[in-house]
Design a protein around this motif. Structure first.
Motif, PDB file in Angstrom:
ATOM      1  N   LEU A   1       0.863  -1.181   0.000  1.00 53.99           N
ATOM      2  CA  LEU A   1       0.000   0.000   0.000  1.00 53.99           C
ATOM      3  C   LEU A   1       0.898   1.229   0.000  1.00 53.99           C
ATOM      4  CD1 LEU A   1      -2.686   1.500   0.245  1.00 53.99           C
ATOM      5  CD2 LEU A   1      -2.541   1.186   2.730  1.00 53.99           C
ATOM      6  N   ILE A   2       0.783   2.034  -1.038  1.00 51.66           N
ATOM      7  CA  ILE A   2       1.630   3.220  -1.167  1.00 51.66           C
ATOM      8  C   ILE A   2       0.859   4.435  -0.675  1.00 51.66           C
ATOM      9  CG2 ILE A   2       2.898   4.691  -2.776  1.00 51.66           C
ATOM     10  CD1 ILE A   2       3.304   2.200  -4.500  1.00 51.66           C
ATOM     11  N   ALA A   3       1.376   5.007   0.406  1.00 53.25           N
ATOM     12  CA  ALA A   3       0.743   6.180   1.020  1.00 53.25           C
ATOM     13  C   ALA A   3       1.766   7.300   1.150  1.00 53.25           C
ATOM     14  CB  ALA A   3       0.167   5.805   2.387  1.00 53.25           C
ATOM     15  N   THR A   4       2.585   7.452   0.121  1.00 54.02           N
ATOM     16  CA  THR A   4       3.629   8.483   0.149  1.00 54.02           C
ATOM     17  C   THR A   4       3.051   9.881  -0.041  1.00 54.02           C
ATOM     18  OG1 THR A   4       3.977   7.883  -2.172  1.00 54.02           O
ATOM     19  CG2 THR A   4       5.541   7.010  -0.569  1.00 54.02           C
ATOM     20  N   GLN A   5       1.993   9.996  -0.831  1.00 50.71           N
ATOM     21  CA  GLN A   5       1.262  11.251  -1.029  1.00 50.71           C
ATOM     22  C   GLN A   5       2.185  12.426  -1.364  1.00 50.71           C
ATOM     23  OE1 GLN A   5      -1.173  10.735   2.752  1.00 50.71           O
ATOM     24  NE2 GLN A   5      -2.795  11.346   1.315  1.00 50.71           N
ATOM     25  N   GLY A   6       3.003  12.209  -2.403  1.00 48.06           N
ATOM     26  CA  GLY A   6       3.847  13.290  -2.896  1.00 48.06           C
ATOM     27  C   GLY A   6       5.297  13.192  -2.484  1.00 48.06           C
ATOM     28  N   GLU A   7       5.640  12.294  -1.594  1.00 48.37           N
ATOM     29  CA  GLU A   7       7.020  12.147  -1.137  1.00 48.37           C
ATOM     30  C   GLU A   7       7.643  10.901  -1.777  1.00 48.37           C
ATOM     31  OE1 GLU A   7       7.022  12.112   3.089  1.00 48.37           O
ATOM     32  OE2 GLU A   7       6.133  14.108   3.270  1.00 48.37           O
ATOM     33  N   ARG A   8       8.358  11.080  -2.871  1.00 49.97           N
ATOM     34  CA  ARG A   8       9.021   9.992  -3.598  1.00 49.97           C
ATOM     35  C   ARG A   8       8.016   8.950  -4.088  1.00 49.97           C
ATOM     36  NH1 ARG A   8      14.288   7.863  -0.592  1.00 49.97           N
ATOM     37  NH2 ARG A   8      14.489   6.865  -2.630  1.00 49.97           N
ATOM     38  N   ASP A   9       6.926   9.422  -4.654  1.00 48.16           N
ATOM     39  CA  ASP A   9       5.885   8.518  -5.159  1.00 48.16           C
ATOM     40  C   ASP A   9       6.428   7.532  -6.190  1.00 48.16           C
ATOM     41  OD1 ASP A   9       4.010   9.842  -3.622  1.00 48.16           O
ATOM     42  OD2 ASP A   9       3.399  11.186  -5.246  1.00 48.16           O
ATOM     43  N   GLU A  10       7.191   8.050  -7.155  1.00 43.98           N
ATOM     44  CA  GLU A  10       7.649   7.196  -8.250  1.00 43.98           C
ATOM     45  C   GLU A  10       8.617   6.127  -7.752  1.00 43.98           C
ATOM     46  OE1 GLU A  10       9.074   9.330 -11.630  1.00 43.98           O
ATOM     47  OE2 GLU A  10       7.321  10.652 -11.737  1.00 43.98           O
ATOM     48  N   ASP A  11       9.515   6.491  -6.838  1.00 45.30           N
ATOM     49  CA  ASP A  11      10.462   5.509  -6.299  1.00 45.30           C
ATOM     50  C   ASP A  11       9.719   4.402  -5.551  1.00 45.30           C
ATOM     51  OD1 ASP A  11      12.514   7.000  -7.325  1.00 45.30           O
ATOM     52  OD2 ASP A  11      13.036   7.970  -5.419  1.00 45.30           O
ATOM     53  N   ALA A  12       8.739   4.801  -4.753  1.00 46.11           N
ATOM     54  CA  ALA A  12       7.978   3.812  -3.983  1.00 46.11           C
ATOM     55  C   ALA A  12       7.193   2.891  -4.911  1.00 46.11           C
ATOM     56  CB  ALA A  12       7.032   4.524  -3.019  1.00 46.11           C
ATOM     57  N   LEU A  13       6.559   3.478  -5.924  1.00 40.72           N
ATOM     58  CA  LEU A  13       5.742   2.675  -6.830  1.00 40.72           C
ATOM     59  C   LEU A  13       6.608   1.723  -7.650  1.00 40.72           C
ATOM     60  CD1 LEU A  13       3.023   1.977  -7.986  1.00 40.72           C
ATOM     61  CD2 LEU A  13       3.191   3.958  -9.516  1.00 40.72           C
TER      62      LEU A  13
END
Length: 363
Positions: free
Chosen positions: A182-194
């Motif tokens: 579950l990705i809940a970065t909300q603007g903080e390194r979204d692409e890296d997390a995904l």
């Protein structure tokens, strides 16, 4: 390796089984506990006897002789695959008059010459799926708490990433045995997390984002080399539209998406198993397993790799766990119990021809 106890001195005590259960739970390993709830003599067990079956078929404890153990192990492994408990009857006699809920009982013929009967209750324990929550946002923290409350194991990853360190690692997700991300970065390194989530072996990746942002991130993943087949595992927005505004509400919607996916995947697996069983029944006319005393009965063909048809009674035997083996005519012959092995050794040509492919070892 199967652990088949032969005497009371080697049988694990109840405390030993409980300790083994706890070790398997701590390790996140599935298992099933088998309990005898009815025993019709002659039989080598009693009501209340228990055994534990691991995912690889290893059996600890005693719930009956060698003839029934193959059935017990396979039923326990099926129970682990579906996550559902089951009742199993192994007998050649009609159901007892006082037996209840017959529609829920799985019946098997007793293949042993003793002709006793058993009824078993199998309770599987399957580890809760692991969710890795990526992000250091308030919604990430709330989602981690909520996921645990609805039956997931949940780990929070993201503080290191927020500090600029390497915090999103696909290999680390795989080592942990992650089922969902579950990705809940909300603007903080979204692409890296995904990207890390999609390069992991997670069954599904859920992204807290709007439809517009989700499409932009999908395109970014294509540019990073993620193919369409893997992008199909991405679910964005993460959950149903509940018009969330606060971190708690956002987390609630995302965890609702996790719950829905968990049930969809389990139901799809159950349907696939049912369809496979139905297809097998429709294409193969397989008679019920005869008892051991039905000497000379034709063996039941077995197409599944790693299994062998006992030529004496027709029972399917798992090769890797077989305890009763004879070499004849240049090939190994596997048996469910010592009774069948002894009967074969008296007149092997009666049951098996060295060149008969039907009985050939399956690898």
């Amino acid at each position: 390796m199967n652990v088949y106890a032969k005497s009371s001195e080697t049988l694990p005590e109840a405390a030993d089984l409980l300790q083994l259960e706890q070790r398997l739970i701590d390790a996140g390993t599935p298992f099933a506990v088998v309990t005898v709830i009815r025993a019709a003599p002659p039989t080598s067990t009693c009501v209340g006897a228990q055994a534990l079956v691991e995912a690889d078929g290893a059996l600890h404890g005693w719930v009956g002789g060698g003839c029934s153990q193959t059935i017990v192990i396979e039923a326990a492994r099926q129970s682990m695959r579906t996550g559902q408990p089951r009742r199993v009857r192994i007998s050649n006699e009609p159901a007892p008059a006082d037996a209840k809920d017959e529609a829920g009982v799985e019946a098997h013929a007793m293949p042993c010459a003793s002709n006793g009967g058993l009824e078993l209750f199998i309770q599987p324990t399957v580890p809760a799926p692991l969710v890795a929550v990526l992000g250091a946002t308030p919604a990430a923290h709330e989602a981690c708490v909520l996921a645990r409350r609805v039956g997931f194991r949940a780990n929070l990853a993201g503080e290191a990433a927020r500090a600029g360190q390497a915090g999103f690692d696909a290999a680390a997700l795989d080592r942990a045995g992650t089922s969902f991300v579950l990705i809940a970065t909300q603007g903080e390194r979204d692409e890296d997390a995904l990207e890390a989530a999609l390069r992991s072996g997670a069954v599904a990746v859920l992204l807290i984002a709007s439809h517009r942002k989700a499409e932009r991130l999908r395109e970014a993943m294509r540019l990073r080399g993620i193919d369409e087949a893997r992008l199909a595992a991405l679910h964005a927005p993460a959950g149903p539209a509940i018009h969330a505004h606060t971190p708690q509400e956002i987390a609630l919607g995302a965890v609702a998406g996790l719950v829905a996916l968990r049930h969809e995947i389990a139901e799809a697996a159950a349907r696939a198993q049912t369809e496979a069983q139905t297809a097998t029944i429709a294409t193969e006319s397989v008679p019920p397993l005869p008892p051991c005393e039905a000497l000379g009965a034709p063996p039941v063909p077995e197409a599944q790799a790693g299994r062998y048809v006992n030529p004496v009674c027709g029972m399917s035997v798992e090769i890797t766990n077989a305890k009763h083996v004879v070499e004849y005519g240049g090939q190994k012959v596997y048996f469910c119990c010592d009774c069948c092995k002894t009967e074969f050794e008296r007149a092997p040509e009666r049951y098996l021809n060295a060149g008969d492919d039907l009985h050939a070892e399956k690898r």
